[in-house]
Design a protein around this motif. Structure first.
Motif, PDB file in Angstrom:
ATOM      1  N   LEU A  31       0.809  -1.191  -0.032  1.00 57.17           N
ATOM      2  CA  LEU A  31      -0.084   0.066   0.089  1.00 57.17           C
ATOM      3  C   LEU A  31       0.902   1.262   0.069  1.00 57.17           C
ATOM      4  O   LEU A  31       1.522   1.350   1.038  1.00 57.17           O
ATOM      5  CB  LEU A  31      -0.732  -0.179   1.415  1.00 57.17           C
TER       6      LEU A  31
ATOM      7  N   LYS B 193       0.848   5.407  -0.510  1.00 55.60           N
ATOM      8  CA  LYS B 193       0.097   6.652  -0.492  1.00 55.60           C
ATOM      9  C   LYS B 193       0.562   7.689   0.192  1.00 55.60           C
ATOM     10  O   LYS B 193       0.550   8.809  -0.207  1.00 55.60           O
ATOM     11  CB  LYS B 193      -1.288   6.422  -0.340  1.00 55.60           C
TER      12      LYS B 193
ATOM     13  N   TRP C 188      -7.741   3.185   5.045  1.00 59.34           N
ATOM     14  CA  TRP C 188      -7.886   2.107   3.875  1.00 59.34           C
ATOM     15  C   TRP C 188      -9.099   1.263   4.111  1.00 59.34           C
ATOM     16  O   TRP C 188      -9.156   0.683   5.465  1.00 59.34           O
ATOM     17  CB  TRP C 188      -6.624   1.256   4.008  1.00 59.34           C
TER      18      TRP C 188
ATOM     19  N   MET D 225      -6.657  -3.445  -0.019  1.00 56.58           N
ATOM     20  CA  MET D 225      -7.124  -2.247   0.769  1.00 56.58           C
ATOM     21  C   MET D 225      -7.098  -1.009  -0.341  1.00 56.58           C
ATOM     22  O   MET D 225      -5.942  -0.892  -0.902  1.00 56.58           O
ATOM     23  CB  MET D 225      -6.387  -2.086   1.756  1.00 56.58           C
TER      24      MET D 225
ATOM     25  N   VAL E  36      -7.906   3.437  -0.751  1.00 53.48           N
ATOM     26  CA  VAL E  36      -7.853   4.395   0.287  1.00 53.48           C
ATOM     27  C   VAL E  36      -9.224   5.108   0.301  1.00 53.48           C
ATOM     28  O   VAL E  36      -9.795   5.305  -0.891  1.00 53.48           O
ATOM     29  CB  VAL E  36      -6.906   5.461  -0.401  1.00 53.48           C
TER      30      VAL E  36
END
Length: 441
Positions: free
Chosen positions: A301, A303, A332, A342, A344
């Protein structure tokens, strides 16, 4: 002459560093971010002189604040919810004194609260005693020579993670006042070390010219987590690895080396066996143990644009919260089409500096920050979130949090719930906060 002048200039601009004394009155509020980071780094070197200097230096950058994460939309409240926010109540019920150094971790177990600090002390506090009690240093139940970074409780055993690369196991004895716990094991155990010592296949490269057996952590053990059934203990480290230990005999059964590109700061487990690790490399990774096999990487993940300092899962495991130096808490949520992927949902914003710790209780999310405040968030309808309260009172960065329902308050009308939130700070204090939230929010 040119070389001499250059040498003199270098000497002139060398920064002066002064060690922070391990006293109760630490003047953290008056330190700049650079000075605070230098102070923590200086303490870490005294506590763990053989630690990887580059990893330790990067890991203490968690106190640095970076610009907010603009690429993720904010999760804001609706106008109808905003009208009711003033109906929540909170206050600081107690300040627990006794620690003389930075408080790094907190853990709740039944009627007791445990706190670990940078000088290796672990305190226990009786949650049933009156909040007006005069807490004293007689609550010290264990002491070691290394900072305590994480604590988890399993039955009558307390597991503590330390800056000297070790995990210690203590036998809990709260029946005898003022009696210190006995250390019954240090991980890796002597048996574990001896059985791996004579086989070259058990060695891994930890630095350019250094090898070590795979059961050893070679830098600060930063976080611990227990499996749902309590049979396995997970440890994450600044050495970029996480390990799995059997709690029955303390044997290390698996080590995932180079799990990240930088120090691992947090690890959490879901009830379905997913393992989430957050790192200074700005990534969160999702792992799953396959049948009769080791853990494999399911997803990465990405971000955050800065180091991930804290992770927390909702009680049903469907929502993951991540806090980083970008001042944002990213939310998430699981995709319906995938049990592991997952996506966002948005970000919670309000803190002015790095997010250092997270805790979840019921449908509330608690966040602690280098801005010295604690914020309480509540999930509403349509994935909206509201900031119910901002706790102000600490004079240093809030490093750790834990929370629980306040069972001492009975509300027969069912109009709301009362919560207890515990916060530990680099100001050497633990604060107990009481929060009441109406049900209609």
């Amino acid at each position: 002459m040119k070389n001499s002048a250059l040498y003199l200039n270098c000497l002139i601009f060398l920064p002066l560093q002064f060690p922070v004394r391990n006293t109760k009155m630490v003047l953290l509020p008056f330190l700049s971010k650079k000075e605070l980071s230098d102070s923590d780094q200086s303490n870490s070197k005294h506590l763990s002189s053989d630690s990887s200097s580059s990893l330790s230096s990067r890991s203490f950058s968690s106190l640095y604040s970076q610009p907010s994460l603009l690429s993720v939309p904010s999760l804001s409240i609706s106008s109808s919810q905003f009208e009711h926010l003033s109906n929540t109540y909170h206050h600081c019920a107690a300040t627990l004194t006794g620690h003389s150094s930075y408080i790094f971790c907190l853990s709740l177990a039944g009627n007791y609260l445990y706190s670990g600090s940078s000088n290796g002390e672990i305190f226990v506090w009786d949650r049933n005693s009156s909040i007006q009690d005069n807490y004293s240093t007689q609550n010290i139940v264990s002491q070691s020579c290394s900072a305590v970074k994480s604590i988890v409780i399993l039955g009558d055993k307390l597991f503590s993670a330390h800056q000297d690369h070790r995990i210690r196991v203590w036998k809990i004895d709260n029946g005898t006042p003022n009696k210190k716990y006995k250390c019954i094991a240090t991980l890796p155990t002597i048996n574990d070390r001896c059985t791996k010592l004579f086989w070259t296949r058990n060695y891994v490269q930890v630095r350019r010219h250094k090898k070590c057996t795979w059961v050893h952590h070679v830098d600060t053990v930063s976080a611990l987590a227990l499996s749902k059934d309590g049979s396995l203990l997970y440890s994450a480290s600044w050495d970029r690895s996480f390990k799995v230990w059997r709690t029955s005999d303390f044997k290390c059964i698996e080590s995932v080396w180079n799990a990240h590109d930088d120090a691992i700061n947090s690890i959490v487990l879901s009830n379905n066996g997913h393992v989430y690790t957050g790192s200074a490399d700005k990534k969160i990774k999702v792992w799953k143990k396959q049948e009769d096999k080791n853990h494999t990487l399911l997803a990465t993940l990405e971000k955050h644009k800065s180091a991930v300092n804290a992770l927390a899962l909702s009680e049903d495991g469907s929502i993951l919260y991540s806090g980083a130096c970008d001042r944002s808490i990213v939310v998430w949520e699981k995709e319906s089409s995938s049990a592991s992927q997952m996506v966002v949902s948005g970000a919670l914003r309000g803190h002015k500096k790095s997010i250092l710790c997270l805790a979840v209780v019921s449908d509330l999310v608690c966040s602690g920050s280098a801005d010295k405040t604690v914020r309480i968030w509540k999930r509403g309808f349509g994935k909206s979130y509201s900031c119910l309260a901002v706790f102000e009172g600490h004079s240093g960065p809030v490093k750790c949090l834990t929370a629980a329902l306040d069972t001492s308050v009975k509300d027969d009308s069912g109009s709301g719930n009362s919560y207890l939130v515990y916060s530990g700070s680099l100001d050497c204090y633990v604060k107990v906060w009481k929060l009441w939230v109406p049900n209609y929010l």
